[in-house]
Design a protein around this motif. Sequence first.
Motif, PDB file in Angstrom:
ATOM      1  N   THR A   1       1.014 -12.344  15.075  1.00 62.12           N
ATOM      2  CA  THR A   1       0.941 -10.897  14.879  1.00 62.12           C
ATOM      3  C   THR A   1       2.255 -10.206  15.250  1.00 62.12           C
ATOM      4  OG1 THR A   1       0.013 -10.668  17.105  1.00 62.12           O
ATOM      5  CG2 THR A   1      -1.541 -10.835  15.269  1.00 62.12           C
ATOM      6  N   THR A   2       3.284 -10.992  15.542  1.00 61.88           N
ATOM      7  CA  THR A   2       4.597 -10.424  15.838  1.00 61.88           C
ATOM      8  C   THR A   2       5.068  -9.565  14.658  1.00 61.88           C
ATOM      9  OG1 THR A   2       5.141 -12.385  17.127  1.00 61.88           O
ATOM     10  CG2 THR A   2       6.986 -10.995  16.419  1.00 61.88           C
ATOM     11  N   PRO A   3       5.629  -8.374  14.914  1.00 61.18           N
ATOM     12  CA  PRO A   3       6.087  -7.518  13.810  1.00 61.18           C
ATOM     13  C   PRO A   3       7.086  -8.230  12.912  1.00 61.18           C
ATOM     14  CG  PRO A   3       6.064  -6.284  15.862  1.00 61.18           C
ATOM     15  CD  PRO A   3       5.787  -7.706  16.225  1.00 61.18           C
ATOM     16  N   ILE A   4       7.018  -7.936  11.642  1.00 61.92           N
ATOM     17  CA  ILE A   4       7.909  -8.562  10.673  1.00 61.92           C
ATOM     18  C   ILE A   4       9.370  -8.278  11.004  1.00 61.92           C
ATOM     19  CG2 ILE A   4       8.711  -8.190   8.295  1.00 61.92           C
ATOM     20  CD1 ILE A   4       5.873  -8.474   7.366  1.00 61.92           C
ATOM     21  N   SER A   5       9.648  -7.135  11.615  1.00 62.65           N
ATOM     22  CA  SER A   5      11.031  -6.811  11.960  1.00 62.65           C
ATOM     23  C   SER A   5      11.634  -7.861  12.893  1.00 62.65           C
ATOM     24  CB  SER A   5      11.089  -5.430  12.627  1.00 62.65           C
ATOM     25  OG  SER A   5      10.239  -5.399  13.773  1.00 62.65           O
TER      26      SER A   5
ATOM     27  N   ALA B   1       3.060  -5.125   7.548  1.00 58.54           N
ATOM     28  CA  ALA B   1       2.950  -5.987   6.373  1.00 58.54           C
ATOM     29  C   ALA B   1       2.042  -5.368   5.328  1.00 58.54           C
ATOM     30  CB  ALA B   1       2.420  -7.365   6.791  1.00 58.54           C
ATOM     31  N   TRP B   2       2.438  -4.239   4.763  1.00 61.53           N
ATOM     32  CA  TRP B   2       1.598  -3.568   3.771  1.00 61.53           C
ATOM     33  C   TRP B   2       1.532  -4.340   2.459  1.00 61.53           C
ATOM     34  CZ3 TRP B   2      -1.682   0.048   5.135  1.00 61.53           C
ATOM     35  CH2 TRP B   2      -1.464   0.705   6.364  1.00 61.53           C
ATOM     36  N   MET B   3       2.437  -5.288   2.274  1.00 64.27           N
ATOM     37  CA  MET B   3       2.369  -6.116   1.072  1.00 64.27           C
ATOM     38  C   MET B   3       1.150  -7.046   1.090  1.00 64.27           C
ATOM     39  SD  MET B   3       4.450  -7.198   3.585  1.00 64.27           S
ATOM     40  CE  MET B   3       5.881  -6.224   3.180  1.00 64.27           C
ATOM     41  N   TRP B   4       0.451  -7.140   2.231  1.00 73.71           N
ATOM     42  CA  TRP B   4      -0.765  -7.966   2.330  1.00 73.71           C
ATOM     43  C   TRP B   4      -2.031  -7.098   2.300  1.00 73.71           C
ATOM     44  CZ3 TRP B   4       1.017 -10.892   7.369  1.00 73.71           C
ATOM     45  CH2 TRP B   4       2.206 -11.582   7.097  1.00 73.71           C
ATOM     46  N   ALA B   5      -1.892  -5.845   1.906  1.00 74.22           N
ATOM     47  CA  ALA B   5      -3.008  -4.896   2.045  1.00 74.22           C
ATOM     48  C   ALA B   5      -4.004  -4.935   0.893  1.00 74.22           C
ATOM     49  CB  ALA B   5      -2.451  -3.479   2.172  1.00 74.22           C
TER      50      ALA B   5
ATOM     51  N   ILE C   1      -2.417  -5.103   9.762  1.00 74.04           N
ATOM     52  CA  ILE C   1      -1.332  -4.747   8.843  1.00 74.04           C
ATOM     53  C   ILE C   1      -0.338  -3.808   9.520  1.00 74.04           C
ATOM     54  CG2 ILE C   1      -0.816  -3.474   6.729  1.00 74.04           C
ATOM     55  CD1 ILE C   1      -3.397  -4.593   5.566  1.00 74.04           C
ATOM     56  N   ARG C   2      -0.866  -2.813  10.212  1.00 70.66           N
ATOM     57  CA  ARG C   2       0.028  -1.853  10.885  1.00 70.66           C
ATOM     58  C   ARG C   2       0.881  -2.567  11.939  1.00 70.66           C
ATOM     59  NH1 ARG C   2      -4.624   2.108  11.107  1.00 70.66           N
ATOM     60  NH2 ARG C   2      -4.170   3.661   9.487  1.00 70.66           N
ATOM     61  N   GLY C   3       0.229  -3.434  12.725  1.00 66.65           N
ATOM     62  CA  GLY C   3       0.970  -4.120  13.780  1.00 66.65           C
ATOM     63  C   GLY C   3       2.076  -4.996  13.235  1.00 66.65           C
TER      64      GLY C   3
ATOM     65  N   VAL D   1      -8.641   8.685   3.928  1.00 66.98           N
ATOM     66  CA  VAL D   1      -8.169   7.863   2.825  1.00 66.98           C
ATOM     67  C   VAL D   1      -6.770   8.292   2.410  1.00 66.98           C
ATOM     68  CG1 VAL D   1      -8.551   7.269   0.395  1.00 66.98           C
ATOM     69  CG2 VAL D   1     -10.489   7.380   1.988  1.00 66.98           C
ATOM     70  N   GLN D   2      -6.558   9.608   2.319  1.00 61.11           N
ATOM     71  CA  GLN D   2      -5.247  10.118   1.905  1.00 61.11           C
ATOM     72  C   GLN D   2      -4.155   9.667   2.868  1.00 61.11           C
ATOM     73  OE1 GLN D   2      -4.338  12.138  -1.034  1.00 61.11           O
ATOM     74  NE2 GLN D   2      -2.561  11.021  -0.223  1.00 61.11           N
ATOM     75  N   ARG D   3      -4.430   9.742   4.184  1.00 57.94           N
ATOM     76  CA  ARG D   3      -3.437   9.311   5.177  1.00 57.94           C
ATOM     77  C   ARG D   3      -3.146   7.814   5.044  1.00 57.94           C
ATOM     78  NH1 ARG D   3      -6.518  12.831   8.408  1.00 57.94           N
ATOM     79  NH2 ARG D   3      -7.643  11.076   9.367  1.00 57.94           N
ATOM     80  N   LEU D   4      -4.221   7.043   4.840  1.00 56.91           N
ATOM     81  CA  LEU D   4      -4.049   5.594   4.733  1.00 56.91           C
ATOM     82  C   LEU D   4      -3.219   5.233   3.507  1.00 56.91           C
ATOM     83  CD1 LEU D   4      -4.771   2.680   5.601  1.00 56.91           C
ATOM     84  CD2 LEU D   4      -6.876   2.890   4.252  1.00 56.91           C
ATOM     85  N   LEU D   5      -3.492   5.885   2.372  1.00 56.16           N
ATOM     86  CA  LEU D   5      -2.753   5.550   1.147  1.00 56.16           C
ATOM     87  C   LEU D   5      -1.314   6.010   1.217  1.00 56.16           C
ATOM     88  CD1 LEU D   5      -5.434   6.195  -1.646  1.00 56.16           C
ATOM     89  CD2 LEU D   5      -4.916   4.119  -0.352  1.00 56.16           C
ATOM     90  N   THR D   6      -1.070   7.114   1.881  1.00 54.15           N
ATOM     91  CA  THR D   6       0.317   7.553   2.070  1.00 54.15           C
ATOM     92  C   THR D   6       1.076   6.532   2.912  1.00 54.15           C
ATOM     93  OG1 THR D   6      -0.315   9.884   1.920  1.00 54.15           O
ATOM     94  CG2 THR D   6       1.791   9.372   2.994  1.00 54.15           C
ATOM     95  N   GLU D   7       0.436   6.091   3.973  1.00 55.12           N
ATOM     96  CA  GLU D   7       1.041   5.079   4.849  1.00 55.12           C
ATOM     97  C   GLU D   7       1.312   3.791   4.071  1.00 55.12           C
ATOM     98  OE1 GLU D   7       0.153   3.177   9.298  1.00 55.12           O
ATOM     99  OE2 GLU D   7      -1.414   4.266   8.217  1.00 55.12           O
ATOM    100  N   MET D   8       0.372   3.401   3.225  1.00 55.14           N
ATOM    101  CA  MET D   8       0.542   2.180   2.438  1.00 55.14           C
ATOM    102  C   MET D   8       1.676   2.338   1.430  1.00 55.14           C
ATOM    103  SD  MET D   8      -2.376   0.251   0.149  1.00 55.14           S
ATOM    104  CE  MET D   8      -2.017  -1.194  -0.867  1.00 55.14           C
ATOM    105  N   SER D   9       1.731   3.496   0.780  1.00 56.73           N
ATOM    106  CA  SER D   9       2.783   3.733  -0.204  1.00 56.73           C
ATOM    107  C   SER D   9       4.158   3.676   0.447  1.00 56.73           C
ATOM    108  CB  SER D   9       2.566   5.094  -0.871  1.00 56.73           C
ATOM    109  OG  SER D   9       3.584   5.374  -1.790  1.00 56.73           O
ATOM    110  N   ASP D  10       4.285   4.292   1.624  1.00 56.29           N
ATOM    111  CA  ASP D  10       5.565   4.250   2.339  1.00 56.29           C
ATOM    112  C   ASP D  10       5.916   2.818   2.743  1.00 56.29           C
ATOM    113  OD1 ASP D  10       5.677   6.974   2.070  1.00 56.29           O
ATOM    114  OD2 ASP D  10       4.993   7.404   4.128  1.00 56.29           O
ATOM    115  N   GLY D  11       4.899   2.054   3.191  1.00 59.25           N
ATOM    116  CA  GLY D  11       5.151   0.687   3.627  1.00 59.25           C
ATOM    117  C   GLY D  11       5.552  -0.234   2.503  1.00 59.25           C
ATOM    118  N   LEU D  12       5.136   0.081   1.274  1.00 62.36           N
ATOM    119  CA  LEU D  12       5.462  -0.772   0.126  1.00 62.36           C
ATOM    120  C   LEU D  12       6.788  -0.408  -0.523  1.00 62.36           C
ATOM    121  CD1 LEU D  12       1.976  -1.063  -1.644  1.00 62.36           C
ATOM    122  CD2 LEU D  12       3.181  -2.822  -0.335  1.00 62.36           C
ATOM    123  N   ALA D  13       7.395   0.682  -0.114  1.00 59.48           N
ATOM    124  CA  ALA D  13       8.647   1.117  -0.738  1.00 59.48           C
ATOM    125  C   ALA D  13       9.709   0.026  -0.615  1.00 59.48           C
ATOM    126  CB  ALA D  13       9.141   2.398  -0.072  1.00 59.48           C
TER     127      ALA D  13
END
Length: 932
Positions: A508-512, A726-730, A721-723, A750-762
């Motif tokens: 679960t180590t962050p991808i960074s 890794a939004w590419m696994w969502a 995913i947040r930890g 839902v709106q907050r979650l999808l915004t977060e996902m969209s930003d993570g996939l950029a």
Amino acid sequence: MTGRDAELAALRAAVARPPAVAFVEGEAGIGKTRLVSELAAGRPHVVTASCQPLPDPFPFGVLLDCLSQCGDRLRDPGPVTGALRDHLPELAAQLPPAPRPLGDPDAERHRMFRAIRELLCALGPTVLVIDDLHWADAHTRQVLRFVIANPPPELSVVATYRPEDLTDQAPLGHAFRVPPGVTRTHITLCPMGTGDVRALIDGMLGATLASDSFVDAVVHETAGIPYLVEETVRMLPDPERDVCSDEARHILDGIDVPVLVRETAQERMRSLPAAARSIAEAAAVLGVAESTGTLAAVAGGAGLEQMVTLVKSGVLVEHSPDQYGFRHPMAARAVRASLPGPWRNELHKRAVRVLSGLDRKPLARLAAHAKAVGMADEWLRYGELAADAAAEARDVPAAIDLLSEMISDRDVRPQDVNRLAAKLCGNALTGLHNPAVLTRVEGLLSDPRLAADVRGEVHLWFGLLLLRETGGPDRAKAEIAYAIDLLGDQPERIARGMAVLAVPYLSTTPISEQQAWLDRLEEVLGHVPSRTLRTAVLATTLGGRLLMGDPSTWQRAERLPSPAEVSEPDEIRHLARAHCNLADACTWIGHYQRARTCIRTGLTLAARVGAPYVTGTAEATAVRLDWLTGQWAGLDERIAELVRTYAHHPPLITELDLAGAWLATARGDWTRAERGFRAGMSPHATVPVQIAAAGGMTGLLLNRGDAAGAERHAERGVALIRGKGAWMWAGDVVPQTVDCYLADDRADAVQRLLTEMSDGLAGTDAPYAQAALTACQARLAAATGDHRAAATLYETAIDVHRKLGLSYRATQLAEHAARETPPDTTVLASLAESYDSLGATVDAARCRHGIRSIGVPTPSHRGRRGYGDQLSPREKDVARLVVSGHTNREIAQALFISRRTVEEYVAKVCRKLNASSRDDIRMDHLQTPGSR
């Protein structure tokens, strides 16, 4: 009576047609006595006696023993039976007076024969069972020949014997022709096969426990002789644990030879002429079948006559043309243990001398003989050569056993230990899961003979094994980091450790943080001169980069050599791993066609060098890929077979459990689905599997009306995913989470979650997650009343999913879109057919229920094909759920039909499968409908 049903049936059929004679032939311990005991059980007219191995058997002894038991069944014995009064005092009161002496021994013998036949006739219906006829006296055999030549009409004679212990070639002394009208049966009991040995072991323990490796080892050690199998299991220190072990050979080597085997072997040896005995002793020390020339050379000279004596007496048997040895290893062990130490050692030395002169040297056996007499240098030399040969032949377990045995000897020199340790670790990662191997490598960490650099390498290998075998990343990462410190400035050794720490799915180590290891690794790779090592590092990092959604991965993959360029086994193995890891990453992020290409290449390469672990990962990936792309035919059976094959490799099993749970969900088997999803959330699972399992559980619980439970699993998956970042696994959890939130009227969440996902996939390469994001946006638009935007988004999402090859997901989205508009029965019927073609039972049933709910009758099945005695598709669906333990109410709920309809289907299934009740329906019946 395991495995003897046919023989028992033949024996019962024979004695049911008197007069009859049946011979049961077989070697010691094969089950002759057990067979005739089963014949006698519950039969009132069976008399049994056993011959004894006496130096001078009593005349007529076994027959008199039988007759003495029959006083309550005598019917009018004739006058001649009086000749037996003195021999059968138990029957004297029922026998006529003894006739006067004849004064002629031959005449007296003839009258004795007639008296025995007449007495047998007076018993009425009788089965006379004589066990171990090979030990009978000559008089008994003669009487039996006399009786069988003109048998009483109601008599059946059953005799058992060992052919190797007959003084003549025939059980009654010489060839004997049974007269017309007498039923004759000859039964030869053969050793058990693997299936019967397994059944016998499990039957003794009262549970299905025996592993394949244990059964195979027992068959090898006992030659499948039932008595030896039973004694072996009885002598195990902890039977329920030991029969499950992967260390079967070591366990069996540690138990004593059964007393009866030891005594029988030694008795036979004592009866042999000296020259023949020398050959048998040489065969015992050699341990395996050998040619007559090798046996003679080790024994110190022998001739054809001695070999003939050994084969005729059954001491040695011919295993293949001109290859002779003991019937089973236990007999060889018994003889070997009885030899005086000096003579046994001399035979071992001769074995080394003779075997080392062969053109094809048996290296492992040479090592064993050398070790047995303390020839240390020869033992190490032959042992290492044998391990190398085993590894080259893809027998990794044998290579590991040989290397472990040498390393564990404290007298082995440090320089040898360091060299052998590196080989052991390399083989450990090549083979499949084996907990004992992990323990052996861990034991090396404290070995004082290891040099500092080798110790660092062992820590590295141990960390890699920990990741693969246990799925526990924390200690593994600590071991690898420690190894990197120990290895210092040796880039070619630390590169692989860095590569593993850069893999994103293992913790679960962050991808960074893992990206930082990748950056460090890029610097190291530039200084690695070996192409093989570069390929090894790329095999680990390329898949990791792709899983992170790195768009540069495919350009970096061009640094891999082409399959045609590689010839060295290690590089082929690493290149196979590279392609299989890329395939795995492709199935998680959405490059499904590329995944198939990589799997084909990886499996082809793995087959060239024998890489079972790589093959296992590719097969698990292929299962997940087939689920995602709607290729479900036979998927259940494949998953079950792979679970059996890789039962001891937890990370692979969790991937298979996930695919099985997805499939079970689509078929309404919620019990199995829940079990599979829970397995996928275990610590042994990789992080993407845990995320997908949380999403699967969320959807399952939502369908079952458990909103609170569904939300807990949804939050767990999103938290992972947040930890990780890794939004590419969502793609396998966010859509279910959206459904969960919308069911609770939480559009803002839902709106907050999808915004977060969209930003993570950029900026990432993640087509599956992007497609899932579009589908979720469509669901949100529909829920908030923006139906025009919802229709456009649905159309886009369906089109993208279809282009990706995700037919099931695309059909589900089409159904969602259809339910946002006025009901259209034509659309729902088309969707039901699409689901049917996939095998998505529940989804098809839901669509048909939707048609019925708006008052339109479902199309009639009249005119469609009849299934006769075979199960229809719907009957198979019901039967599958019955086998899984579902109640009629649960089946009705899953398939959107009434309980009454379920009852009708269950009745049809029982009738077609000839099952007396639903409890008698089994999964194997579904493979062969119409028969049981």
